[in-house]
Design an enzyme around this catalytic site. Sequence first.
Site, PDB file in Angstrom:
ATOM      1  N   ASP A 210       0.859  -1.191   0.000  1.00  0.00           N
ATOM      2  CA  ASP A 210       0.000   0.000   0.000  1.00  0.00           C
ATOM      3  C   ASP A 210       0.890   1.234   0.000  1.00  0.00           C
ATOM      4  O   ASP A 210       2.077   1.160   0.351  1.00  0.00           O
ATOM      5  CB  ASP A 210      -0.919   0.018   1.232  1.00  0.00           C
ATOM      6  CG  ASP A 210      -1.868   1.218   1.215  1.00  0.00           C
ATOM      7  OD1 ASP A 210      -2.403   1.540   0.135  1.00  0.00           O
ATOM      8  OD2 ASP A 210      -2.060   1.855   2.269  1.00  0.00           O
ATOM      9  N   SER A 211       0.299   2.366  -0.364  1.00  0.00           N
ATOM     10  CA  SER A 211       1.040   3.627  -0.305  1.00  0.00           C
ATOM     11  C   SER A 211       1.432   3.944   1.135  1.00  0.00           C
ATOM     12  O   SER A 211       2.375   4.693   1.359  1.00  0.00           O
ATOM     13  CB  SER A 211       0.171   4.753  -0.857  1.00  0.00           C
ATOM     14  OG  SER A 211      -1.014   4.844  -0.083  1.00  0.00           O
TER      15      SER A 211
ATOM     16  N   TYR B  41      -0.777   8.595  -2.437  1.00  0.00           N
ATOM     17  CA  TYR B  41      -0.703   8.385  -3.884  1.00  0.00           C
ATOM     18  C   TYR B  41      -1.902   9.034  -4.597  1.00  0.00           C
ATOM     19  O   TYR B  41      -1.825   9.359  -5.770  1.00  0.00           O
ATOM     20  CB  TYR B  41      -0.749   6.887  -4.209  1.00  0.00           C
ATOM     21  CG  TYR B  41       0.564   6.139  -4.104  1.00  0.00           C
ATOM     22  CD1 TYR B  41       1.641   6.627  -3.374  1.00  0.00           C
ATOM     23  CD2 TYR B  41       0.712   4.906  -4.745  1.00  0.00           C
ATOM     24  CE1 TYR B  41       2.830   5.909  -3.292  1.00  0.00           C
ATOM     25  CE2 TYR B  41       1.896   4.195  -4.667  1.00  0.00           C
ATOM     26  CZ  TYR B  41       2.951   4.695  -3.935  1.00  0.00           C
ATOM     27  OH  TYR B  41       4.115   3.981  -3.859  1.00  0.00           O
ATOM     28  N   GLY B  42      -3.007   9.136  -3.854  1.00  0.00           N
ATOM     29  CA  GLY B  42      -4.300   9.461  -4.470  1.00  0.00           C
ATOM     30  C   GLY B  42      -4.396  10.810  -5.154  1.00  0.00           C
ATOM     31  O   GLY B  42      -5.346  11.069  -5.894  1.00  0.00           O
TER      32      GLY B  42
ATOM     33  N   CYS C  70      -4.212  -1.455  -2.193  1.00  0.00           N
ATOM     34  CA  CYS C  70      -4.355  -0.015  -2.397  1.00  0.00           C
ATOM     35  C   CYS C  70      -5.227   0.155  -3.632  1.00  0.00           C
ATOM     36  O   CYS C  70      -4.884  -0.333  -4.716  1.00  0.00           O
ATOM     37  CB  CYS C  70      -2.969   0.592  -2.632  1.00  0.00           C
ATOM     38  SG  CYS C  70      -2.997   2.330  -3.076  1.00  0.00           S
ATOM     39  N   ASN C  71      -6.375   0.827  -3.457  1.00  0.00           N
ATOM     40  CA  ASN C  71      -7.287   1.003  -4.593  1.00  0.00           C
ATOM     41  C   ASN C  71      -6.682   1.901  -5.651  1.00  0.00           C
ATOM     42  O   ASN C  71      -6.878   1.692  -6.845  1.00  0.00           O
ATOM     43  CB  ASN C  71      -8.596   1.624  -4.102  1.00  0.00           C
ATOM     44  CG  ASN C  71      -9.390   0.652  -3.271  1.00  0.00           C
ATOM     45  OD1 ASN C  71     -10.249  -0.047  -3.774  1.00  0.00           O
ATOM     46  ND2 ASN C  71      -9.088   0.571  -1.981  1.00  0.00           N
ATOM     47  N   THR C  72      -5.934   2.902  -5.202  1.00  0.00           N
ATOM     48  CA  THR C  72      -5.346   3.853  -6.143  1.00  0.00           C
ATOM     49  C   THR C  72      -4.354   3.129  -7.054  1.00  0.00           C
ATOM     50  O   THR C  72      -4.365   3.304  -8.270  1.00  0.00           O
ATOM     51  CB  THR C  72      -4.659   4.986  -5.354  1.00  0.00           C
ATOM     52  OG1 THR C  72      -5.605   5.499  -4.406  1.00  0.00           O
ATOM     53  CG2 THR C  72      -4.198   6.091  -6.259  1.00  0.00           C
TER      54      THR C  72
ATOM     55  N   GLU D 156      -3.269   9.267   7.722  1.00  0.00           N
ATOM     56  CA  GLU D 156      -1.808   9.066   7.770  1.00  0.00           C
ATOM     57  C   GLU D 156      -1.191   9.880   8.910  1.00  0.00           C
ATOM     58  O   GLU D 156      -0.152   9.538   9.444  1.00  0.00           O
ATOM     59  CB  GLU D 156      -1.149   9.474   6.447  1.00  0.00           C
ATOM     60  CG  GLU D 156      -1.323   8.465   5.313  1.00  0.00           C
ATOM     61  CD  GLU D 156      -0.417   7.229   5.423  1.00  0.00           C
ATOM     62  OE1 GLU D 156       0.790   7.409   5.658  1.00  0.00           O
ATOM     63  OE2 GLU D 156      -0.911   6.101   5.294  1.00  0.00           O
TER      64      GLU D 156
ATOM     65  N   CYS E 162     -11.123   2.767  -0.621  1.00  0.00           N
ATOM     66  CA  CYS E 162      -9.744   3.112  -0.261  1.00  0.00           C
ATOM     67  C   CYS E 162      -9.450   2.345   1.018  1.00  0.00           C
ATOM     68  O   CYS E 162     -10.266   2.344   1.946  1.00  0.00           O
ATOM     69  CB  CYS E 162      -9.615   4.611  -0.021  1.00  0.00           C
ATOM     70  SG  CYS E 162      -8.026   5.075   0.718  1.00  0.00           S
ATOM     71  N   THR E 163      -8.309   1.684   1.054  1.00  0.00           N
ATOM     72  CA  THR E 163      -8.045   0.790   2.185  1.00  0.00           C
ATOM     73  C   THR E 163      -7.764   1.545   3.489  1.00  0.00           C
ATOM     74  O   THR E 163      -7.733   0.939   4.556  1.00  0.00           O
ATOM     75  CB  THR E 163      -6.879  -0.154   1.860  1.00  0.00           C
ATOM     76  OG1 THR E 163      -5.735   0.611   1.470  1.00  0.00           O
ATOM     77  CG2 THR E 163      -7.251  -1.097   0.737  1.00  0.00           C
ATOM     78  N   HIS E 164      -7.592   2.867   3.408  1.00  0.00           N
ATOM     79  CA  HIS E 164      -7.466   3.661   4.640  1.00  0.00           C
ATOM     80  C   HIS E 164      -8.832   3.879   5.313  1.00  0.00           C
ATOM     81  O   HIS E 164      -8.910   4.094   6.519  1.00  0.00           O
ATOM     82  CB  HIS E 164      -6.885   5.046   4.334  1.00  0.00           C
ATOM     83  CG  HIS E 164      -5.412   5.082   4.112  1.00  0.00           C
ATOM     84  ND1 HIS E 164      -4.807   4.534   3.014  1.00  0.00           N
ATOM     85  CD2 HIS E 164      -4.411   5.638   4.858  1.00  0.00           C
ATOM     86  CE1 HIS E 164      -3.502   4.753   3.079  1.00  0.00           C
ATOM     87  NE2 HIS E 164      -3.231   5.411   4.189  1.00  0.00           N
TER      88      HIS E 164
HETATM   89  N1  DGL Z   1      -4.934   3.067   0.687  1.00  0.00           N
HETATM   90  C1  DGL Z   1      -4.859   3.740  -0.585  1.00  0.00           C
HETATM   91  C2  DGL Z   1      -6.070   3.358  -1.431  1.00  0.00           C
HETATM   92  O1  DGL Z   1      -6.682   2.317  -1.164  1.00  0.00           O
HETATM   93  C3  DGL Z   1      -4.640   5.207  -0.328  1.00  0.00           C
HETATM   94  C4  DGL Z   1      -4.099   5.919  -1.484  1.00  0.00           C
HETATM   95  C5  DGL Z   1      -3.348   7.172  -1.162  1.00  0.00           C
HETATM   96  O2  DGL Z   1      -2.190   7.047  -0.724  1.00  0.00           O
HETATM   97  O3  DGL Z   1      -3.881   8.248  -1.420  1.00  0.00           O
HETATM   98  O4  DGL Z   1      -6.435   4.031  -2.370  1.00  0.00           O
END
Ligand code: DGL
Length: 307
Positions: free
Chosen positions: A8-9, A40-41, A71-73, A165, A199-201
Site C-alpha cells: 500500500d502507499s 498516492y491518491g 491499495c485502490n489507487t 496518515e 480506499c483501504t485507509h
Molecule cells: N490506501 C490507498 C487506497 O486504497 C490510499 C491511497 C493514497 O495514498 O492516497 O487508495
Amino acid sequence: MAKIGIFDSGYGGLTILEAIRKELPQYDYLYLGDNARAPYGTHSFDVIYRYTLQAVKYLFSQDCALVILACNTASAKALRTIQQRDLPLINEEIRKCENAKMVNVLGVIRPTVEAVPGITKTGHVGILATPATVSSESYVLELQKIAEGLQVTQQACPLWVPLIENGEHNGPGAKYFVGKYLRELLAKDSQIDTLVLGCTHYPLLKEMIEGWLRYHEEIEESNFPQAIHTEHIRIISQGTLVAKSLADYLRRHPEYESRLTKATPLSTDSTACGSCRYLTTENADRFSQSASIFLSSPVQAEHIDLE
Ligand code: DGL
C-alpha cells in the site's frame, strides 16, 4: 519457498493484511508501505504506476510469489499496465533462471465490486475513494461489467488519507470532512443505499461515517432542508472480501499455493500462524507506532528505500 507480499502507499493496506491473516493465518507475509511518498491518491497516472512498479519489483526480489496491491489507487491506476506490460517481461526473465518460478500481482477492486449487486436494493451505489481512483473510473467500469443498470455515483475524498496518515482520524477535522464528502455524495444521488469504501485507509473512518449516517438528520435538520434518510445505507469495506477472494485464488492456483511457506500446526485440529515482516520507506519507528492503530498487536518495522 515463497511469501505473500502486501503493498500500500501507506498504512491503509494494514486493514487488508489484518483480514487476510485472519482468513489465511498459516502463510508468511511481507508488508510494504510507501509512507514516504504517500498519499498516492493525488498523484498522476505516471507517478502512481512508477512507484507501484518499484514496490512490486522490490517485493518479488524478497521472495514474494504473489503481491496484493492492497491499495485502490494503485489497483485502479497501475494494476492493468503491470499485469499486461511488466509481468510478462518479468516472468520471461524468471523463466531463464534455473529453479525460478512465476510471479503474479492481484488487486482489490474486482473482489469488492463483486459483492455490490448482492447488497444494493435500490441499485444506487456510492463510491468513496481517492481523486486518482475516482478519475480512473475503475469502479464504474467494473460495476457496469458485472451488473448492467446500476446507478454508480463517485465522490473523491482527497483529505481523508492525509488525516488518517497523520493520526487525525478521530479528531474534529475528520468529523468535518466526513460530513462534507457524504453530504456532497448524497446531494448527487439521494437514493444511494450502498456505500463502497474504495480506499483501504477508510475503514479507520467507518465508525464516524456510520455515526454521520445515523445521526446527521437530527443534527443538521435546519440546514439540510430536504432531509435525506441515510440510516439504512449499508457500507462495504474490503478486508474480508479481498481475503476470501485470495483464499479462492489459492484454491484455484495450486502452482502458487504449493510454493508458499506454511507454519506447521502443533496438532491436527489447530492452525499455526506464519510470520509477517513490515517494511516502510518512512522512519521505521514512526511506522511501528502508527501501525498499532490499524493492527491488534505491536509491530517492529524496518526501513527500506525504493527506486
Ligand atoms: N490506501 C490507498 C487506497 O486504497 C490510499 C491511497 C493514497 O495514498 O492516497 O487508495
